[in-house]
Design an enzyme around this catalytic site. Structure first.
Site, PDB file in Angstrom:
ATOM      1  N   GLU A  90     -39.375  10.718  21.207  1.00  0.00           N
ATOM      2  CA  GLU A  90     -39.146   9.454  21.877  1.00  0.00           C
ATOM      3  C   GLU A  90     -38.344   9.645  23.166  1.00  0.00           C
ATOM      4  O   GLU A  90     -37.496  10.536  23.263  1.00  0.00           O
ATOM      5  CB  GLU A  90     -38.424   8.498  20.931  1.00  0.00           C
ATOM      6  CG  GLU A  90     -39.350   8.105  19.800  1.00  0.00           C
ATOM      7  CD  GLU A  90     -38.705   7.190  18.780  1.00  0.00           C
ATOM      8  OE1 GLU A  90     -39.422   6.351  18.233  1.00  0.00           O
ATOM      9  OE2 GLU A  90     -37.503   7.308  18.537  1.00  0.00           O
ATOM     10  N   CYS A 103     -33.546   8.511  28.929  1.00  0.00           N
ATOM     11  CA  CYS A 103     -32.972   9.324  27.856  1.00  0.00           C
ATOM     12  C   CYS A 103     -34.104  10.178  27.277  1.00  0.00           C
ATOM     13  O   CYS A 103     -35.073   9.660  26.735  1.00  0.00           O
ATOM     14  CB  CYS A 103     -32.366   8.391  26.804  1.00  0.00           C
ATOM     15  SG  CYS A 103     -31.677   9.255  25.396  1.00  0.00           S
ATOM     16  N   CYS A 110     -34.109  18.098  14.661  1.00  0.00           N
ATOM     17  CA  CYS A 110     -32.907  18.839  15.060  1.00  0.00           C
ATOM     18  C   CYS A 110     -32.395  19.583  13.837  1.00  0.00           C
ATOM     19  O   CYS A 110     -32.385  19.034  12.731  1.00  0.00           O
ATOM     20  CB  CYS A 110     -31.835  17.891  15.597  1.00  0.00           C
ATOM     21  SG  CYS A 110     -30.342  18.766  16.143  1.00  0.00           S
ATOM     22  N   CYS A 114     -26.364  16.551  11.675  1.00  0.00           N
ATOM     23  CA  CYS A 114     -25.214  15.638  11.687  1.00  0.00           C
ATOM     24  C   CYS A 114     -25.536  14.493  10.719  1.00  0.00           C
ATOM     25  O   CYS A 114     -26.648  13.955  10.734  1.00  0.00           O
ATOM     26  CB  CYS A 114     -24.967  15.109  13.089  1.00  0.00           C
ATOM     27  SG  CYS A 114     -24.608  16.444  14.252  1.00  0.00           S
ATOM     28  N   CYS A 117     -27.006  10.924  11.905  1.00  0.00           N
ATOM     29  CA  CYS A 117     -28.050  10.916  12.935  1.00  0.00           C
ATOM     30  C   CYS A 117     -29.433  10.975  12.302  1.00  0.00           C
ATOM     31  O   CYS A 117     -29.712  11.859  11.485  1.00  0.00           O
ATOM     32  CB  CYS A 117     -27.835  12.107  13.872  1.00  0.00           C
ATOM     33  SG  CYS A 117     -29.191  12.354  15.031  1.00  0.00           S
ATOM     34  N   GLY A 163     -32.855  15.847  19.377  1.00  0.00           N
ATOM     35  CA  GLY A 163     -32.650  17.292  19.464  1.00  0.00           C
ATOM     36  C   GLY A 163     -31.383  17.697  20.187  1.00  0.00           C
ATOM     37  O   GLY A 163     -30.700  16.886  20.822  1.00  0.00           O
ATOM     38  N   GLU A 164     -31.062  18.974  20.057  1.00  0.00           N
ATOM     39  CA  GLU A 164     -29.877  19.545  20.693  1.00  0.00           C
ATOM     40  C   GLU A 164     -30.346  20.378  21.897  1.00  0.00           C
ATOM     41  O   GLU A 164     -30.932  21.458  21.728  1.00  0.00           O
ATOM     42  CB  GLU A 164     -29.130  20.418  19.664  1.00  0.00           C
ATOM     43  CG  GLU A 164     -28.059  21.319  20.220  1.00  0.00           C
ATOM     44  CD  GLU A 164     -27.027  20.605  21.085  1.00  0.00           C
ATOM     45  OE1 GLU A 164     -26.455  19.603  20.643  1.00  0.00           O
ATOM     46  OE2 GLU A 164     -26.806  21.068  22.216  1.00  0.00           O
ATOM     47  N   SER A 195     -26.094  16.299  26.894  1.00  0.00           N
ATOM     48  CA  SER A 195     -25.210  15.951  25.775  1.00  0.00           C
ATOM     49  C   SER A 195     -25.352  17.022  24.706  1.00  0.00           C
ATOM     50  O   SER A 195     -26.455  17.365  24.302  1.00  0.00           O
ATOM     51  CB  SER A 195     -25.616  14.581  25.210  1.00  0.00           C
ATOM     52  OG  SER A 195     -24.890  14.301  24.031  1.00  0.00           O
ATOM     53  N   SER A 217     -20.383  15.601  22.112  1.00  0.00           N
ATOM     54  CA  SER A 217     -20.334  14.688  20.968  1.00  0.00           C
ATOM     55  C   SER A 217     -19.211  15.107  20.037  1.00  0.00           C
ATOM     56  O   SER A 217     -19.334  16.088  19.312  1.00  0.00           O
ATOM     57  CB  SER A 217     -21.678  14.732  20.230  1.00  0.00           C
ATOM     58  OG  SER A 217     -22.678  14.181  21.047  1.00  0.00           O
ATOM     59  N   LEU A 218     -18.113  14.371  20.052  1.00  0.00           N
ATOM     60  CA  LEU A 218     -16.959  14.740  19.224  1.00  0.00           C
ATOM     61  C   LEU A 218     -17.007  14.064  17.848  1.00  0.00           C
ATOM     62  O   LEU A 218     -17.057  14.721  16.833  1.00  0.00           O
ATOM     63  CB  LEU A 218     -15.649  14.353  19.916  1.00  0.00           C
ATOM     64  CG  LEU A 218     -15.124  15.316  20.967  1.00  0.00           C
ATOM     65  CD1 LEU A 218     -13.743  14.858  21.424  1.00  0.00           C
ATOM     66  CD2 LEU A 218     -15.027  16.735  20.411  1.00  0.00           C
ATOM     67  N   HIS A 219     -16.880  12.753  17.841  1.00  0.00           N
ATOM     68  CA  HIS A 219     -17.021  11.941  16.624  1.00  0.00           C
ATOM     69  C   HIS A 219     -15.910  12.083  15.595  1.00  0.00           C
ATOM     70  O   HIS A 219     -15.913  11.379  14.580  1.00  0.00           O
ATOM     71  CB  HIS A 219     -18.364  12.173  15.926  1.00  0.00           C
ATOM     72  CG  HIS A 219     -19.537  12.159  16.843  1.00  0.00           C
ATOM     73  ND1 HIS A 219     -19.700  11.217  17.833  1.00  0.00           N
ATOM     74  CD2 HIS A 219     -20.611  12.989  16.956  1.00  0.00           C
ATOM     75  CE1 HIS A 219     -20.819  11.466  18.476  1.00  0.00           C
ATOM     76  NE2 HIS A 219     -21.382  12.532  17.978  1.00  0.00           N
ATOM     77  N   ASN A 294     -25.239   3.236  14.942  1.00  0.00           N
ATOM     78  CA  ASN A 294     -26.490   2.502  14.768  1.00  0.00           C
ATOM     79  C   ASN A 294     -27.108   2.898  13.441  1.00  0.00           C
ATOM     80  O   ASN A 294     -27.468   4.061  13.257  1.00  0.00           O
ATOM     81  CB  ASN A 294     -27.470   2.839  15.893  1.00  0.00           C
ATOM     82  CG  ASN A 294     -27.026   2.230  17.205  1.00  0.00           C
ATOM     83  OD1 ASN A 294     -26.708   1.048  17.269  1.00  0.00           O
ATOM     84  ND2 ASN A 294     -26.974   3.046  18.245  1.00  0.00           N
ATOM     85  N   CYS A 337     -29.280   4.704  20.230  1.00  0.00           N
ATOM     86  CA  CYS A 337     -28.818   6.074  19.965  1.00  0.00           C
ATOM     87  C   CYS A 337     -28.908   6.397  18.487  1.00  0.00           C
ATOM     88  O   CYS A 337     -28.461   5.610  17.659  1.00  0.00           O
ATOM     89  CB  CYS A 337     -27.351   6.223  20.304  1.00  0.00           C
ATOM     90  SG  CYS A 337     -26.986   5.860  21.955  1.00  0.00           S
TER      91      CYS A 337
HETATM   92  N1  SAH Z   1     -27.811  16.703  20.125  1.00  0.00           N
HETATM   93  C1  SAH Z   1     -27.087  16.159  21.202  1.00  0.00           C
HETATM   94  C2  SAH Z   1     -27.852  15.114  21.993  1.00  0.00           C
HETATM   95  C3  SAH Z   1     -28.683  14.155  21.186  1.00  0.00           C
HETATM   96  S1  SAH Z   1     -27.801  13.026  20.196  1.00  0.00           S
HETATM   97  C4  SAH Z   1     -25.749  15.614  20.738  1.00  0.00           C
HETATM   98  O1  SAH Z   1     -25.524  15.549  19.542  1.00  0.00           O
HETATM   99  O2  SAH Z   1     -24.925  15.321  21.608  1.00  0.00           O
HETATM  100  C5  SAH Z   1     -27.205  11.882  21.450  1.00  0.00           C
HETATM  101  C6  SAH Z   1     -26.041  11.030  21.018  1.00  0.00           C
HETATM  102  O3  SAH Z   1     -26.407  10.058  20.034  1.00  0.00           O
HETATM  103  C7  SAH Z   1     -24.929  11.870  20.413  1.00  0.00           C
HETATM  104  O4  SAH Z   1     -23.679  11.530  20.903  1.00  0.00           O
HETATM  105  C8  SAH Z   1     -25.070  11.497  18.976  1.00  0.00           C
HETATM  106  O5  SAH Z   1     -23.912  11.748  18.295  1.00  0.00           O
HETATM  107  C9  SAH Z   1     -25.427  10.033  19.052  1.00  0.00           C
HETATM  108  N2  SAH Z   1     -25.922   9.506  17.776  1.00  0.00           N
HETATM  109  C10 SAH Z   1     -26.592  10.166  16.825  1.00  0.00           C
HETATM  110  N3  SAH Z   1     -26.825   9.353  15.765  1.00  0.00           N
HETATM  111  C11 SAH Z   1     -26.286   8.153  16.052  1.00  0.00           C
HETATM  112  C12 SAH Z   1     -26.234   6.902  15.362  1.00  0.00           C
HETATM  113  N4  SAH Z   1     -26.800   6.738  14.176  1.00  0.00           N
HETATM  114  N5  SAH Z   1     -25.606   5.874  15.969  1.00  0.00           N
HETATM  115  C13 SAH Z   1     -25.079   6.022  17.192  1.00  0.00           C
HETATM  116  N6  SAH Z   1     -25.110   7.182  17.905  1.00  0.00           N
HETATM  117  C14 SAH Z   1     -25.712   8.237  17.331  1.00  0.00           C
HETATM  118 FE1  SF4 Z   2     -28.861  16.997  16.375  1.00  0.00          FE
HETATM  119 FE2  SF4 Z   2     -27.376  15.585  18.135  1.00  0.00          FE
HETATM  120 FE3  SF4 Z   2     -28.461  14.392  15.965  1.00  0.00          FE
HETATM  121 FE4  SF4 Z   2     -26.454  16.135  15.653  1.00  0.00          FE
HETATM  122  S1  SF4 Z   2     -26.370  14.145  16.742  1.00  0.00           S
HETATM  123  S2  SF4 Z   2     -28.338  16.056  14.418  1.00  0.00           S
HETATM  124  S3  SF4 Z   2     -26.897  17.612  17.242  1.00  0.00           S
HETATM  125  S4  SF4 Z   2     -29.577  15.292  17.658  1.00  0.00           S
END
Ligand code: SAH
Ligand code: SF4
Length: 371
Positions: A90, A103, A110, A114, A117, A163-164, A195, A217-219, A294, A337
């Protein structure tokens, strides 16, 4: 057949040289492909007929086929592309007053898993080719057309789709190089953002190969929690990640890193988390981008409450750090996201069923209200 969308300028020039063609011919073709979006060699009117015939015999221009193009009520557009083998990726276009951001995805699925995600939950399928990454921009430019001034509407690109990006390093760098190339898309380095979840050696390599704006992406503010949410943290823990961010800034086009932080109800949204986050990032010039979680079908978490989101952002801002809270865009078409899934064929029916079941539950308080 060689797909010419797989090449950046240097690679295209080398391919031309191997066929006895001069570098300026490669530049002409690059412009046709990316500046003008041409797919047919017959349209490349300033090339010699013999070269056009040679290209027709040996090469093709094949972006990933567009499966669907949906507009959200807020103007967000979601494109779905077929990348073969029952997989789709997408791409989301987000229009704003002064810019238009695309985007882009870099992998089908991936591997980093995480826990919050949707892409990570779906597992890893494969790396996208350069043609599939840049092809998303190529196709979106075509679909979106130009503004009344004749300018392209995409001014910014973020590699924040599925993806990463740094786990697909070579193809990502080739695609980034094309985005910046004046003969291709001519985007400013400051308007192209990678990212990453924090793959440290690849961050260092990116700062040499193609420094662009960086989002990390810290979180989570500590290793205990981040190990759980972002499992790659076990390999590249926070202290080393902060040092890598500082090294990146030495060569970056911007003088700050953007730290992304998905706020999940009861998990990482406490005031003490915000204070610990400030302490962790103290030495790194940064901005924070708060992303309300989300939900997606089968997700284990709930979005943080809006008062907690506000409070969390306030603590960061009171410490003097620029903090934005991302507006959730496109969630009526599942383009927000972390909601990007992108499976087609038989898998779609399964996920469509799950989606319907999920939408029925949409009235639950965790889904609304939005910040
Ligand atoms: N893999 C990379 C880039 C893709 S993810 C990364 O992790 O940075 C892009 C962004 O979307 C990241 O910051 C990720 O943490 C965020 N993201 C993933 N799942 C999400 C969700 N369910 N709700 C909100 N943001 C999310
Ligand atoms: Fe992969 Fe980024 Fe999703 Fe983590 S947040 S699973 S690195 S796409």
């Amino acid at each position: 057949m060689q797909n010419l969308l797989d090449f950046d300028a240097a690679q295209l020039t080398a391919w031309f040289a191997a066929r006895g063609e001069k570098p300026f011919r490669a530049t002409q073709v690059l412009r046709w492909l990316h500046r003008f979006g041409a797919a047919d060699f017959a349209d490349m009117s300033d090339l010699a007929k013999t070269l056009r015939a040679k290209l027709t015999a040996e090469a093709c221009v094949t972006p990933p086929p567009l499966i669907s193009d949906r507009a959200s009520g807020d103007g967000t557009r979601k494109f779905l592309f077929d990348v073969g083998g029952g997989n789709a990726v997408e791409t989301v276009f987000i229009p704003e007053t002064a810019r238009g951001t695309l985007c882009v995805s870099t992998q089908a699925g991936c591997a980093l898993e995480c826990s919050f995600c949707s892409t990570g939950r779906q597992g890893f399928n494969r790396n996208l080719t350069t043609a599939e990454i840049i092809g998303q921009l190529w196709q979106a430019n075509k679909a979106l057309g130009r503004d009344p001034k004749g300018e392209r509407v995409i001014s910014n690109v973020v590699l924040m789709g599925m993806g990463e990006p740094l786990a697909n390093f070579d193809n990502t760098v080739a695609a980034l190089t094309l985005m910046l190339d004046d003969n291709a898309y001519g985007l400013s380095r400051r308007r192209v953002t990678v990212s990453t979840s924090g793959i440290i050696p690849a961050m260092d390599a990116l700062s040499d190969a193609c420094p662009v704006a960086l989002a990390v992406s810290l979180h989570a503010p500590n290793d205990r929690l981040r190990d759980e949410l972002v499992p790659i943290n076990k390999k590249y823990p926070l202290k080393e990640l902060m040092a890598a961010c500082l090294r990146y800034l030495d060569k970056a086009p911007r003088d700050f890193v953007t730290f992304e932080y998905v706020l999940i109800d009861g998990i990482n949204d406490h005031e003490h988390d915000a204070r610990e986050l400030l302490a962790l990032t103290r030495r790194v010039p940064c901005k924070f981008n708060i992303i309300p979680f989300n939900p997606f079908p089968g997700s284990p978490y709930r979005r943080a409450r809006s008062d907690r989101i506000r409070r969390f952002a306030d603590v960061l801002m009171q410490a003097g750090v620029v903090t934005t809270t991302r507006k959730t865009r496109g969630d009526d078409i599942f383009a927000a996201c972390g909601q990007l899934a992108g499976q087609i064929h038989d898998k779609t029916q399964r996920s469509a069923r799950a989606t319907r079941a999920f939408m029925l539950e949409e009235q639950r308080p965790c889904f609304n209200p939005r910040p």
